[in-house]
Design a protein around this motif. Structure first.
Motif, short mmCIF file in Angstrom:
data_model
loop_
_atom_site.label_atom_id
_atom_site.label_comp_id
_atom_site.label_asym_id
_atom_site.label_seq_id
_atom_site.Cartn_x
_atom_site.Cartn_y
_atom_site.Cartn_z
N GLU A 55 0.83 -1.20 0.00
CA GLU A 55 0.00 0.00 0.00
C GLU A 55 0.87 1.26 0.00
OE1 GLU A 55 -2.42 -0.47 3.41
OE2 GLU A 55 -3.92 -1.71 2.41
N ILE A 56 1.97 1.23 0.75
CA ILE A 56 2.89 2.37 0.77
C ILE A 56 3.53 2.56 -0.60
CG2 ILE A 56 5.04 3.24 1.75
CD1 ILE A 56 4.29 1.91 4.37
N GLN A 57 3.95 1.47 -1.23
CA GLN A 57 4.55 1.57 -2.55
C GLN A 57 3.56 2.13 -3.57
OE1 GLN A 57 5.92 -2.44 -3.24
NE2 GLN A 57 7.89 -2.09 -2.24
N ALA A 58 2.31 1.71 -3.48
CA ALA A 58 1.30 2.23 -4.40
C ALA A 58 1.07 3.72 -4.18
CB ALA A 58 -0.01 1.46 -4.22
N ALA A 59 1.06 4.13 -2.90
CA ALA A 59 0.88 5.55 -2.60
C ALA A 59 2.07 6.37 -3.08
CB ALA A 59 0.65 5.75 -1.10
N GLU A 60 3.28 5.84 -2.93
CA GLU A 60 4.47 6.54 -3.43
C GLU A 60 4.44 6.67 -4.94
OE1 GLU A 60 7.72 5.24 0.04
OE2 GLU A 60 7.52 4.09 -1.82
N ALA A 61 4.00 5.61 -5.63
CA ALA A 61 3.90 5.68 -7.09
C ALA A 61 2.87 6.72 -7.52
CB ALA A 61 3.53 4.30 -7.64
N ALA A 62 1.77 6.83 -6.76
CA ALA A 62 0.76 7.84 -7.09
C ALA A 62 1.31 9.25 -6.93
CB ALA A 62 -0.47 7.64 -6.21
N VAL A 63 2.15 9.47 -5.91
CA VAL A 63 2.77 10.78 -5.73
C VAL A 63 3.72 11.09 -6.88
CG1 VAL A 63 4.38 12.10 -4.29
CG2 VAL A 63 2.53 10.80 -3.22
#
Length: 312
Positions: free
Chosen positions: A163-171
């Protein structure tokens, strides 16, 4: 194109003169995207410097897109902070820590009681049942303490790794989208790629221009040429780097140019074998760069070119 011959005063030998014209190698600034020109900063005949603004496109839509991109970036950054944050508030975690301290105390007490019961059982003072009861109490307290510790650890962990990796990719994607809008806003202001003179302007402020369509014609410094044609008999008298005189009606006197190009092939050569007479009718294209003020002659002007005395 036949050469014209005049008498050379110095040696009375025929001095050839060649017909040609002024050629300008233009560049045509345009906008990457279609849009309405909001401001035209130059006009035909203006001299411009490198990086000087030539025209601007209307950016109302792009400004709105930038605001949207900024909002999406803020949203993505907030989502990343949320998944990285602990799952429980600090005060809730502190309550769990207090519970963990009580559980640790209970473990210590039950451990002491278990040790005492084992010693009494060894001496035959206590029973097997009391020893087993002390062992069960110690196991219970140890399990409770381990459970509390796991709760504290889980409370301090943010979102799962994926979930953190997905949020970082969205940023990262939101930052890239904002950078792209900024790039498009920058491209809406078209600047001169080189020093030169504006030869023509094709659109005015308020007009819609399709993407990639030339908006004006710019003649950069050094892009003006004198193009003329030399017959075969006179070709051997000219070499790269030779100076030539440029003459025309109403032109300033003593305009000189330097030969920068001589064609390797004749113009309009038909596929036949030429006799000596026919061969003399062939002409070769030659180009020369003006020496000095290259804006002294307008593009397309017919000129007469003659070798200088030193180059003959």
């Amino acid at each position: 194109m036949p050469a014209l011959f005049l008498t050379n005063i110095k040696n009375d030998a025929p001095s050839p003169r060649f017909q040609g014209y002024v050629e300008g190698r233009m560049i045509y600034p345009s906008a990457e995207e279609g849009g309405t020109i909001s401001q035209m900063n130059v006009d035909a005949g203006d001299d411009v410097q490198r990086n000087q603004t030539l025209f601007r496109q209307d950016t109302t839509l792009k400004d709105t897109q930038r605001q949207q991109a900024e909002a999406r970036l803020r949203e993505a950054q907030a989502r990343l902070r949320n998944v990285r944050a602990p799952q429980q508030r600090p005060e809730e975690i502190e309550v769990l820590r207090a519970t963990e301290r009580r559980a640790a105390t209970a473990v210590n007490l039950s451990a002491l009681e278990l040790a005492r019961q084992r010693e009494l059982f060894r001496k035959g003072v206590t029973s097997q049942a009391l020893l087993e009861q002390a062992e069960a109490a110690h196991q219970r307290d140890s399990a409770a303490h381990a459970e509390i510790r796991q709760q504290i650890e889980a409370a301090g962990i943010g979102g799962r790794k994926n979930e953190i990796q997905a949020a970082e990719a969205a940023v990262d994607a939101a930052k890239a989208a904002l950078a792209e809008v900024d790039r498009r806003l920058t491209k809406a202001e078209v600047k001169a790629p080189r020093d030169g003179r504006v030869e023509d302007v094709f659109y005015s402020a308020g007009e819609m221009v399709p993407a990639g369509t030339p908006v004006l014609a710019l003649l950069p410094g050094g892009n003006l040429r004198i193009r003329f044609f030399v017959p075969v008999p006179s070709l051997s008298a000219l070499s790269l780097g030779d100076e030539v005189l440029v003459m025309c009606d109403g032109c300033p006197p003593d305009i000189k140019a330097r030969i920068a190009f001589i064609a390797r092939e004749a113009e309009f050569t038909p596929p036949v074998i030429f006799s000596e007479e026919e061969r003399s009718k062939l002409v070769f294209k030659v180009e020369a760069r003006l020496i000095g003020n290259e804006h002294a002659l307008p593009v397309g002007l017919p000129v007469t070119v003659a070798p200088t005395v030193d180059s003959e």
